[in-house]
Design an enzyme around this catalytic site. Structure first.
Site, short mmCIF file in Angstrom:
data_model
loop_
_atom_site.label_atom_id
_atom_site.label_comp_id
_atom_site.label_asym_id
_atom_site.label_seq_id
_atom_site.Cartn_x
_atom_site.Cartn_y
_atom_site.Cartn_z
N LYS A 288 29.49 30.36 5.63
CA LYS A 288 30.05 29.07 5.37
C LYS A 288 31.16 28.78 6.44
CE LYS A 288 29.10 28.98 0.37
NZ LYS A 288 29.58 29.63 -1.15
N GLN B 136 34.34 31.19 -4.23
CA GLN B 136 33.20 31.77 -4.48
C GLN B 136 32.98 32.31 -5.41
OE1 GLN B 136 30.98 31.54 -1.87
NE2 GLN B 136 29.51 32.74 -2.95
N ASP C 79 32.53 21.76 -4.33
CA ASP C 79 31.80 22.58 -5.16
C ASP C 79 31.27 21.41 -6.15
OD1 ASP C 79 30.59 24.75 -4.22
OD2 ASP C 79 32.23 26.05 -4.93
#
Ligand code: GUN
Length: 289
Positions: free
Chosen positions: A54, A98, A121
């Site tokens: 990422k 995460q 997200d």
């Protein structure tokens, strides 16, 4: 009949290039670089790999990557304080914590603490509610990537019968909402569904997100259907999706594993970060992005 194999890797590369192009516009107009903060707690090897890729993809798109690696025993209050700092930091347009978090941490409390307008997200309940009610917000990256692929393959999705297998908050539920918004007739199937093969057989579009290797079989598939495989299962033969590759003999189009949905997730994350920066700075970007 042999299905068209949907090249998610190529689509994702194009999307990333478009994001990079628009990121340069935001940079020029706003005088600062869009930024994504990624938080990793602990050293789970798979998560470490994701976080590294990422960061690399963010920099390659001409955006700034802020990586925060915390030890596995980080207390809840420390992680919450970091989220608070990132929420308040004007250089941060997107925040990604995460998942999964180590067991002693309250994942729900962390996700809910992220500013919904930096929640790239799309996991915050406010963004789930916005999606469900048709308000602008952030949509989870994987299902949004699936819809982008479907639109690319099929064009207008109006009136299609879609079956989503899986009801997770991260994929199944937002996927169903997106397909409703595309005017599909949507069925959400899951582990308690009666006669899943018969349900899948009705579908023009199948999105499989259950995490069971090669579960969807060729005789479940309506000839010509479009199959989207979100599954990534580690088998002896390597990575296997939720859809048996032999379904390619029946389907009209399907995503491979790997190289289908997988590469879309990071590309959409970059897209969401760019959209956040553009909104926060009041800069117009390509509305088709
Ligand atoms: N873990 C696996 N995939 C994801 C993702 O898309 N976002 C976050 N935050 N954690 C993940």
């Amino acid at each position: 009949m042999t299905a068209r194999i949907i090249d998610g890797k190529a689509f994702a590369a194009t999307l990333r290039a478009r994001v990079a192009n628009e990121a340069a516009k935001v940079r020029d107009a706003a005088g600062r670089t869009p930024g994504l903060a990624v938080v990793l707690v602990g050293e789970d090897p798979a998560s470490s790999v994701y976080v590294r890729s990422k960061g690399k993809a963010t920099r390659e798109a001409g955006m700034e990557s802020f990586e925060h690696r915390l030890s596995a025993d980080t207390p809840q209050a420390t992680l919450e304080a970091l989220v608070d700092r990132l929420n308040a930091d004007p250089a941060v347009d997107g925040i990604l914590v995460q998942l999964p978090l180590p067991g002693h941490l309250d994942e729900r409390a962390i996700i809910t603490r992220i500013d919904p307008d930096k929640d790239v997200d799309g996991f915050h309940p406010v963004n789930a509610g916005r999606l469900a009610t048709g308000l602008p917000g952030f949509v989870p990256c994987t299902p949004l990537g699936c819809v982008m692929l479907l639109r690319d393959v099929l064009g207008d999705l109006t009136g299609k019968d879609a079956v989503v297998i899986g009801r997770s908050n991260i994929v199944g539920k937002p996927m169903a909402q997106l397909l409703i918004a595309e005017s599909c007739t949507v069925t959400v199937a899951h582990s308690r569904t009666h006669d899943l093969p018969a349900v899948v057989r009705r579908a023009d579009i199948v999105v499989a997100a259950v995490g069971r290797a090669a579960m969807v079989k060729p005789d479940w598939v309506k000839p010509g259907a479009t199959l989207i495989d979100v599954g990534i299962n580690r088998a002896e033969a390597g990575l296997v999706g939720d859809i048996d590759p032999a379904c390619a003999e029946v389907a009209g189009a399907m995503t491979p594993v790997p190289g289908g949905v997988g590469p879309m997730t990071i590309a959409v994350l970059l897209r969401n970060t760019l959209v956040s920066a553009a909104r926060r700075e009041g800069v117009a970007i390509d509305p088709a992005l």
